[in-house]
Design a protein around this motif. Structure first.
Motif, mmCIF file in Angstrom:
data_model
loop_
_atom_site.group_PDB
_atom_site.id
_atom_site.type_symbol
_atom_site.label_atom_id
_atom_site.label_comp_id
_atom_site.label_asym_id
_atom_site.label_seq_id
_atom_site.Cartn_x
_atom_site.Cartn_y
_atom_site.Cartn_z
ATOM 1 N N UNK A 18 3.507 5.063 -8.757
ATOM 2 C CA UNK A 18 4.334 5.063 -7.538
ATOM 3 C C UNK A 18 3.732 5.920 -6.431
ATOM 4 N N UNK A 21 1.772 3.731 -4.296
ATOM 5 C CA UNK A 21 2.434 2.470 -3.946
ATOM 6 C C UNK A 21 2.310 2.173 -2.458
ATOM 7 N N UNK A 22 1.896 0.989 -2.138
ATOM 8 C CA UNK A 22 1.769 0.589 -0.735
ATOM 9 C C UNK A 22 0.353 0.716 -0.197
ATOM 10 N N UNK A 23 -0.512 1.431 -0.931
ATOM 11 C CA UNK A 23 -1.889 1.642 -0.457
ATOM 12 C C UNK A 23 -2.638 0.307 -0.349
ATOM 13 N N UNK A 25 -1.461 -2.805 -0.220
ATOM 14 C CA UNK A 25 -0.958 -3.727 0.808
ATOM 15 C C UNK A 25 -1.312 -3.248 2.209
ATOM 16 N N UNK B 55 7.416 6.564 -0.616
ATOM 17 C CA UNK B 55 7.197 5.121 -0.485
ATOM 18 C C UNK B 55 7.735 4.541 0.821
ATOM 19 N N UNK B 58 4.845 3.742 3.478
ATOM 20 C CA UNK B 58 4.110 2.475 3.391
ATOM 21 C C UNK B 58 4.905 1.349 4.047
ATOM 22 N N UNK B 59 6.222 1.362 3.832
ATOM 23 C CA UNK B 59 7.062 0.319 4.425
ATOM 24 C C UNK B 59 6.997 0.401 5.952
ATOM 25 N N UNK B 62 3.498 -0.685 7.126
ATOM 26 C CA UNK B 62 3.276 -2.129 6.994
ATOM 27 C C UNK B 62 3.992 -2.909 8.080
#
Lengths: 147, 113
Positions: A18, A21-23, A25, B55, B58-59, B62
């Motif tokens: 986690x 996470x997002x790296x 994308x 997290x 990242x959202x 993006x």
């Protein structure tokens, strides 16, 4: 330009990671942007890659996103070694999730992952084997359009 | 409307990403389910949430969101603030609830362009 000359890159993802996470994308989104894809395609690719990446992190031991880009399309092939999906139709239903209460508390497990991917793709294919893993093929048609 | 104006008029606390305060903001989205925000938020919006773990960055990155506002007095986790600085995503906070903050932002005229 045919398949053999496509731009390709593989992005490994580790289950349970986690912290990162997002790296993947974010990297894919930035690449799509740098390669001059239109805002609409970049947005759809970003959403689908995020959901694919999160599914590996939440449910699988490990997996990868394979990105390939040709003038006509962007394709992401996602493969993981994980539990597989018992009932694909149920899993595709918005709101259905097998996430743990801990994941839900963090805002994951909305039961929107697969449907978000499908909605944003032009072609969405899924194959899975319980106990082994899942493979997704997500295609976005770009018709050679650039931003 | 710029983020700096919104921060001032809604009396928000800024936790990170001050470099992004000059950024124009167009409307907002309130939600705590990450997939919902990924699906429905739009570029340049203010994201109102109570999720403070890393997290969320990242959202926001993006979706090119203008800023994240944490409600109910929640403060970002240290890793969240560090990530936000790296990605240049402004993080703000308020003691108001999501409902109250969204209402006040709306009343300011912070609507979709």
């Amino acid at each position: 330009m045919g398949e053999e000359s496509a731009f390709r890159q593989e992005f490994p993802v580790t289950g349970g990671d986690f912290a990162r996470a997002g790296k993947v994308s974010c990297e894919i989104k930035n690449l799509a942007k740098e390669l001059g894809l239109s805002d609409r395609v970049v947005r759809r690719v970003a959403i689908a890659s995020y959901e694919a990446e999160m599914n590996i992190i939440m449910y699988a031991r490990e997996g990868r996103l394979n990105l390939s880009i040709t003038p006509d399309r962007v394709r992401i092939i996602v493969e993981d070694s994980g539990p597989g999906i018992e009932d694909i139709e149920l899993a595709m239903t918005e709101g259905y999730s097998t996430a743990t209460p801990e994941m839900r508390e963090l805002g994951f497990g909305a039961g929107m992952g697969l449907s978000n991917m499908k909605k944003n793709a032009d072609i969405f294919e899924i194959s899975t084997e319980v106990g082994r893993g899942t493979r997704l093929e997500i295609t976005f048609l770009t018709n050679g359009q650039r931003a | 409307m710029t983020l700096a104006e919104i921060v001032k008029r809604l009396n928000l606390k800024v936790y990170a990403g001050e470099g992004g305060l000059a950024r124009p903001v167009s409307g907002g989205y309130a939600g705590d389910l990450l997939s919902d925000v990924i699906a429905h938020s739009r570029k340049d919006q203010l994201w109102i949430t109570l999720q403070i773990h890393p997290n969320v960055i990242a959202v926001a990155a993006l979706k090119d969101l203008a800023a994240i506002v944490f409600v109910n007095g929640r403060e970002p986790a240290p890793e969240t603030a560090a990530q936000a600085e790296k990605e240049r995503i402004p993080l703000c906070g308020t003691t108001l609830s999501a409902y109250e903050l969204a209402g006040r932002a709306y009343a300011l005229g912070l609507l979709e362009k």
